[in-house]
Structures are given as C-alpha cells and as structure tokens.
Design an enzyme around this catalytic site. Structure first.
Site, PDB file in Angstrom:
ATOM      1  N   SER A   1       0.818  -1.200   0.000  1.00  0.00           N
ATOM      2  CA  SER A   1       0.000   0.000   0.000  1.00  0.00           C
ATOM      3  C   SER A   1       0.868   1.273   0.000  1.00  0.00           C
ATOM      4  O   SER A   1       1.689   1.450  -0.887  1.00  0.00           O
ATOM      5  CB  SER A   1      -0.974  -0.032   1.182  1.00  0.00           C
ATOM      6  OG  SER A   1      -2.004   0.899   1.026  1.00  0.00           O
TER       7      SER A   1
ATOM      8  N   ASP B   1      -5.756  -3.476  -2.319  1.00  0.00           N
ATOM      9  CA  ASP B   1      -4.695  -3.175  -1.358  1.00  0.00           C
ATOM     10  C   ASP B   1      -4.064  -4.430  -0.750  1.00  0.00           C
ATOM     11  O   ASP B   1      -4.759  -5.302  -0.235  1.00  0.00           O
ATOM     12  CB  ASP B   1      -5.311  -2.330  -0.238  1.00  0.00           C
ATOM     13  CG  ASP B   1      -4.286  -1.667   0.648  1.00  0.00           C
ATOM     14  OD1 ASP B   1      -3.398  -2.377   1.158  1.00  0.00           O
ATOM     15  OD2 ASP B   1      -4.375  -0.445   0.852  1.00  0.00           O
TER      16      ASP B   1
END
Length: 294
Positions: free
Chosen positions: A43, A157
């Site tokens: 991320s 993510d």
C-alpha cells in the site's frame, strides 16, 4: 543487535497517510550511514518504497508536503461508484508524472510491491512490470479506491492479506532486516508546531461529513443513527491491519522495528505529511540510538 554491516533490507507497511513517516525513517537511516539494498512494501509502503527506489523521493516529498486539505480533497476525485468511493485518477496521474515510465526490473534496487487478487484470495507480488501500475494496485483499498483489473480478476490493497510483507523483501548475507510498523498501538503526542487552525479543521470536517452522508445512505435507513459507514470501514481496516502486522512481526522478527503510532494520523490526512515525516524521523532516532551498532 550487534551487526557491523549496515546494508538494510527494508520493509514498509501499509497505513494510509501515516505512511509519510516512512520518508522520515528512510532519511534518518541514510543520515546514519545505512545503505538500503532492497525494499518490499504494501500500500503506502509500496508507494514510498517505489519513489525512493527510482530516486524520486525528494520530488515526491516536496509535492505532498505542499498540499493543503482542500488540495487533498480535490485530488481524491470522490465519486460513489460500484468499485469504490475514490477513482484516484488525479492522484495516480501526479504520481506517474513524478515516477515516470519505469519498469520494476530496470530499477537497480530490488523492489517488491504487494497487492491482493480479490477473486482468488491470494497475494500478487510485483517484482517486474510497470512500477506505477504496481503501486496503483497495491494501494487500492477495498470499497474506497477502485480496484485494478488483473487478468480475469481485480487487485486491491495488499494490506488485506499482508500489511507487513517481511517475507517478500530480498535478503543478502549479513544484511539488517528493518521493518517500519505504521499500525503500532502506542501513544502519539502531537507537536504544537503541527496543530491545525480552527478554520482548517472546520473545512476538512465539513468535506468528510459530506462524504459520510452520501456513503452511509447506501447502507442504512433514515431511522438509523449509527456512525458513518466510511468511518466504520476505516476503523475495521485499522483493526485488521494491526493484527496481521503483529503476526508478521512475531513470525519474522526483524532486527530493527520502528513503530509508528496508529493513533497519529487517519487514512486520508495527507495534509499532515510534514508532521508525519518529522514523526517518522523522531521514531527512527529513538530506536537507532538504542542500538550498539546505531
């Protein structure tokens, strides 16, 4: 930790805007003579690791610290869609401009970005291909940022399965495994230098109240008065990432662990980038000063 070798295998966790602390940590490591020889990130960790790997961290830092609260809101390109709340096109266009058209395999520094194949429930590790595309996939927070199309599935993510990807950083003999934990359950004491004005707080709160209102109407009736679903989703992600991070740290036991308080900054508070960079630096100093080899 008594190793004399200062080669660092660096792991950068996920955690939204708190990830700006990664910049401060990296700066302090370099200042103290550590040599970053490989990076793995999830991320925001993939984003900061990527801009550092291609030598663009200073340019990215200058850009992100110049953004106001209203700049952040405009860049997020909010829109209620089937795939997510934020299209993110404006943000990724700017990130692409800073990074350029770079292939991961052409970067001298070994780099890995982690995303999740949401259909097949498995990690996808990017060690080749477009760096910008890898970052885009790694930061696609489910139901918040629109996912990335991938083969016959979609990528979201990496923090969904692995917010601290220690096992995917490339190791070399006698290197030092350094991990930065953005989800540490420790106290955060803000500096007076970075306290926002009342007007700034009011404008930002008004914008996110608007988002919460439109997001929540898809999930509740008029009679229900519980917290906004946007806030609820954020808190759920934090809880999940904190637990998964704890498991990764216990399993892989990094040589150096630099904790960043999960209470320090919310997911989208990138207007606090300067504060988080300074905080990351201070946390790195605190940890590294306590090492015999630091």
């Amino acid at each position: 930790m008594t190793k004399k070798n200062k080669n660092v295998a660096l792991v950068l966790s996920g955690g939204g805007a708190r990830g700006m602390a990664h910049i401060g940590v990296i700066e302090e490591l370099i200042k103290r003579g550590y040599i970053i020889t490989s990076i793995a990130g999830t991320s925001i960790g993939a984003l900061i690791g990527g801009v550092y790997a291609v030598g663009k961290m200073e340019e990215y830092k200058n850009w992100v610290t110049s953004l106001s609260k209203l700049d952040i809101i405009r860049l997020m390109d909010f829109a209620i869609t089937k795939g997510g709340l934020i299209k993110g096109e404006k943000i990724f266009k700017e990130i692409g401009r800073i990074i350029g058209d770079v292939k991961i395999e052409d970067i001298k520094l070994p780099f890995a970005a982690i995303a999740v194949d949401i259909k097949n429930h498995k990690e996808v590790i990017f060690t080749s291909g477009s760096l910008t595309d890898a970052i885009r996939a790694s930061v696609a927070i489910p139901t918040v940022i629109t996912p990335t199309k991938y083969k016959n599935s979609y990528l979201v993510d990496g923090g969904v399965l692995n917010p601290m990807p220690i096992e995917f950083v490339e190791r070399s003999e006698d290197d030092i495994l350094v991990a930065v934990d953005l989800n540490a359950d420790i106290r955060y004491r803000p500096s007076a230098k970075y306290r926002p004005t009342e007007k700034e707080e009011k404008n930002y709160k008004k914008a996110f109240d608007h988002i919460n209102k439109h997001w929540s109407k898809f999930f509740k009736t008029e009679k229900e008065k519980h917290a906004g679903y946007f806030d609820l989703m954020n808190r759920s992600l934090y809880a999940m990432q904190m637990r998964l991070t704890e498991i990764a740290i216990e399993r892989h036991k990094p040589d150096i662990l630099i904790p960043i308080s999960r209470h320090s900054c919310d997911m989208f508070e990138f207007y606090r980038s300067e504060e988080m960079i300074d905080y990351g630096k201070r946390q790195a100093v605190k940890v590294l000063k306590g090492l015999k080899a630091g």
